[in-house]
Design a protein around this motif. Structure first.
Motif, PDB file in Angstrom:
ATOM      1  N   VAL A 260       0.840  -1.202   0.000  1.00  0.00           N
ATOM      2  CA  VAL A 260       0.000   0.000   0.000  1.00  0.00           C
ATOM      3  C   VAL A 260       0.874   1.250   0.000  1.00  0.00           C
ATOM      4  O   VAL A 260       0.653   2.191  -0.771  1.00  0.00           O
ATOM      5  CB  VAL A 260      -0.943   0.010   1.231  1.00  0.00           C
ATOM      6  CG1 VAL A 260      -1.694   1.340   1.319  1.00  0.00           C
ATOM      7  CG2 VAL A 260      -1.931  -1.151   1.162  1.00  0.00           C
ATOM      8  N   ALA A 261       1.887   1.247   0.850  1.00  0.00           N
ATOM      9  CA  ALA A 261       2.784   2.404   0.957  1.00  0.00           C
ATOM     10  C   ALA A 261       3.497   2.692  -0.359  1.00  0.00           C
ATOM     11  O   ALA A 261       3.822   3.851  -0.661  1.00  0.00           O
ATOM     12  CB  ALA A 261       3.801   2.174   2.067  1.00  0.00           C
ATOM     13  N   GLU A 262       3.740   1.644  -1.157  1.00  0.00           N
ATOM     14  CA  GLU A 262       4.465   1.802  -2.416  1.00  0.00           C
ATOM     15  C   GLU A 262       3.548   1.959  -3.625  1.00  0.00           C
ATOM     16  O   GLU A 262       4.020   2.044  -4.755  1.00  0.00           O
ATOM     17  CB  GLU A 262       5.374   0.569  -2.620  1.00  0.00           C
ATOM     18  CG  GLU A 262       6.452   0.430  -1.555  1.00  0.00           C
ATOM     19  CD  GLU A 262       7.148  -0.915  -1.600  1.00  0.00           C
ATOM     20  OE1 GLU A 262       6.702  -1.794  -2.373  1.00  0.00           O
ATOM     21  OE2 GLU A 262       8.115  -1.096  -0.841  1.00  0.00           O
ATOM     22  N   HIS A 263       2.242   2.032  -3.393  1.00  0.00           N
ATOM     23  CA  HIS A 263       1.288   2.087  -4.504  1.00  0.00           C
ATOM     24  C   HIS A 263       1.459   3.392  -5.293  1.00  0.00           C
ATOM     25  O   HIS A 263       1.686   4.457  -4.718  1.00  0.00           O
ATOM     26  CB  HIS A 263      -0.145   1.975  -3.975  1.00  0.00           C
ATOM     27  CG  HIS A 263      -1.144   1.718  -5.040  1.00  0.00           C
ATOM     28  ND1 HIS A 263      -1.681   2.727  -5.830  1.00  0.00           N
ATOM     29  CD2 HIS A 263      -1.714   0.552  -5.484  1.00  0.00           C
ATOM     30  CE1 HIS A 263      -2.540   2.201  -6.684  1.00  0.00           C
ATOM     31  NE2 HIS A 263      -2.575   0.901  -6.505  1.00  0.00           N
ATOM     32  N   PRO A 264       1.336   3.320  -6.624  1.00  0.00           N
ATOM     33  CA  PRO A 264       1.520   4.514  -7.469  1.00  0.00           C
ATOM     34  C   PRO A 264       0.639   5.706  -7.079  1.00  0.00           C
ATOM     35  O   PRO A 264       1.077   6.846  -7.184  1.00  0.00           O
ATOM     36  CB  PRO A 264       1.178   4.010  -8.876  1.00  0.00           C
ATOM     37  CG  PRO A 264       1.460   2.542  -8.831  1.00  0.00           C
ATOM     38  CD  PRO A 264       1.144   2.093  -7.439  1.00  0.00           C
ATOM     39  N   TRP A 265      -0.602   5.442  -6.604  1.00  0.00           N
ATOM     40  CA  TRP A 265      -1.483   6.571  -6.271  1.00  0.00           C
ATOM     41  C   TRP A 265      -0.889   7.428  -5.166  1.00  0.00           C
ATOM     42  O   TRP A 265      -0.975   8.662  -5.211  1.00  0.00           O
ATOM     43  CB  TRP A 265      -2.854   6.077  -5.865  1.00  0.00           C
ATOM     44  CG  TRP A 265      -3.819   7.216  -5.586  1.00  0.00           C
ATOM     45  CD1 TRP A 265      -4.450   7.997  -6.520  1.00  0.00           C
ATOM     46  CD2 TRP A 265      -4.231   7.715  -4.309  1.00  0.00           C
ATOM     47  NE1 TRP A 265      -5.214   8.950  -5.900  1.00  0.00           N
ATOM     48  CE2 TRP A 265      -5.102   8.801  -4.540  1.00  0.00           C
ATOM     49  CE3 TRP A 265      -3.937   7.350  -2.998  1.00  0.00           C
ATOM     50  CZ2 TRP A 265      -5.715   9.514  -3.510  1.00  0.00           C
ATOM     51  CZ3 TRP A 265      -4.533   8.060  -1.960  1.00  0.00           C
ATOM     52  CH2 TRP A 265      -5.405   9.133  -2.221  1.00  0.00           C
ATOM     53  N   LEU A 266      -0.258   6.791  -4.193  1.00  0.00           N
ATOM     54  CA  LEU A 266       0.343   7.558  -3.110  1.00  0.00           C
ATOM     55  C   LEU A 266       1.625   8.275  -3.548  1.00  0.00           C
ATOM     56  O   LEU A 266       2.050   9.225  -2.888  1.00  0.00           O
ATOM     57  CB  LEU A 266       0.658   6.647  -1.909  1.00  0.00           C
ATOM     58  CG  LEU A 266      -0.537   6.260  -1.051  1.00  0.00           C
ATOM     59  CD1 LEU A 266      -0.114   5.306   0.055  1.00  0.00           C
ATOM     60  CD2 LEU A 266      -1.218   7.494  -0.449  1.00  0.00           C
ATOM     61  N   GLN A 267       2.223   7.812  -4.629  1.00  0.00           N
ATOM     62  CA  GLN A 267       3.462   8.433  -5.128  1.00  0.00           C
ATOM     63  C   GLN A 267       3.155   9.558  -6.109  1.00  0.00           C
ATOM     64  O   GLN A 267       4.044  10.377  -6.407  1.00  0.00           O
ATOM     65  CB  GLN A 267       4.356   7.391  -5.820  1.00  0.00           C
ATOM     66  CG  GLN A 267       4.540   6.084  -5.065  1.00  0.00           C
ATOM     67  CD  GLN A 267       5.034   6.271  -3.648  1.00  0.00           C
ATOM     68  OE1 GLN A 267       5.884   7.129  -3.407  1.00  0.00           O
ATOM     69  NE2 GLN A 267       4.543   5.477  -2.723  1.00  0.00           N
ATOM     70  N   MET A 268       1.931   9.607  -6.618  1.00  0.00           N
ATOM     71  CA  MET A 268       1.564  10.626  -7.623  1.00  0.00           C
ATOM     72  C   MET A 268       1.489  12.012  -6.986  1.00  0.00           C
ATOM     73  O   MET A 268       1.077  12.155  -5.849  1.00  0.00           O
ATOM     74  CB  MET A 268       0.199  10.296  -8.249  1.00  0.00           C
ATOM     75  CG  MET A 268       0.226   9.067  -9.149  1.00  0.00           C
ATOM     76  SD  MET A 268      -1.442   8.535  -9.592  1.00  0.00           S
ATOM     77  CE  MET A 268      -2.055   9.994 -10.435  1.00  0.00           C
ATOM     78  N   GLY A 269       1.833  13.010  -7.777  1.00  0.00           N
ATOM     79  CA  GLY A 269       1.712  14.395  -7.312  1.00  0.00           C
ATOM     80  C   GLY A 269       2.738  14.738  -6.280  1.00  0.00           C
ATOM     81  O   GLY A 269       2.529  15.559  -5.440  1.00  0.00           O
TER      82      GLY A 269
END
Length: 269
Positions: A260-269
């Motif tokens: 979850v921590a590495e998911h692309p959505w959390l890395q976006m923006g």
């Protein structure tokens, strides 16, 4: 001597009540010792159920003594009063996440991402220590005046011996509980926490619950169906995909908190 007078003699002065349960209450107070406002949870051992006093309360205290994370509420001290009451002195917060959602209806996606990243950081820290929370919900996500997350209420938390250990206790709130727990089967408590985080994120970005929990049997059937977003929810597709990933019906396909921590959505923006 009353509990108020005892705590007053120790430099605490009550400001207001923050909440009350059947055997506990939480009060906001000033503290001369800690030079700040604090939340004091007062647990009545006499009124509390025996399994809570013997099992859950000691677990909570042991975990609060161990944890040290910027997004987990900090315990300042424990005060025993005549063996009948336990006062847990903790960091105070401005509000909880549910109160904020009620104020604004739903939280913009960028802000939701910031708050959710802080939750994930805290839960990842816990899981790395083999601690599971098992009661993550909007009411247990506190926000400081600066809107920093503080996860609280470790009443159902426990330590596990290894990652393969399953839990059997039904705990938490049905609305945030994954299907395997609803069905009463042994479950992976870490995957339980991930599901609860998915429910929290859904509520943050839509202002609504993902599932109607008024009937537990029907709740299980609803959880099996494809996740639906409200027509008026302005939730971008990457966020929807991310939430669906967190709310995978089968725990075997649900991600770990590290994933979850590495998911692309959390890395976006």
């Amino acid at each position: 001597m009353s509990i108020n007078n005892i705590l007053k003699g120790m430099g605490y002065k009550f400001i207001s009540s923050l909440g009350e349960g059947s055997f506990s209450q939480v009060k906001l107070a000033t503290s001369q010792k800690h030079h700040c406002n604090v939340a004091i949870k007062i647990v009545d051992r006499v009124k509390a159920p025996e399994d809570f006093v013997q099992k859950f309360l000691p677990r909570e205290m042991a975990i609060l003594r161990r944890v040290n994370h910027v997004h987990i509420v900090q315990m300042h001290e424990l005060i025993e009063v005549a063996g009948k009451r336990l006062c847990i002195v903790m960091e105070a917060a401005a509000k909880d996440l549910l109160q904020k959602i009620h104020e604004v209806n739903c939280i913009p996606e960028d802000q939701s991402k910031t708050l959710f990243s802080q939750m994930v950081s805290a839960v990842n820290y816990l899981h790395q220590m083999d601690i599971v929370h098992r009661d993550l919900k909007c009411e247990n996500i506190l926000l400081t005046a600066e809107e920093q997350v503080k996860i609280t209420d470790f009443g159902f938390a426990r330590c596990i011996q290894d990652s393969s250990e399953l839990s059997h206790t039904f705990c938490g709130s049905a609305a945030y509980t994954p299907p395997e727990v609803i069905m009463g089967t042994p479950y992976d408590p870490k995957k339980y926490d991930v599901w609860s985080l998915g429910v929290i994120l859904y509520i943050m970005v839509t202002g609504k619950m993902p599932f109607d929990d008024t009937n537990v049997r029907r709740l299980y059937r609803l959880q099996r169906k494809p996740l639906v977003f409200p027509d008026d929810a302005g939730v971008e597709e990457p966020c929807r995909v991310f939430i669906r990933t967190l709310l995978q019906f089968s725990p075997s396909t649900r991600p770990t908190i590290q994933q979850v921590a590495e998911h692309p959505w959390l890395q976006m923006g």
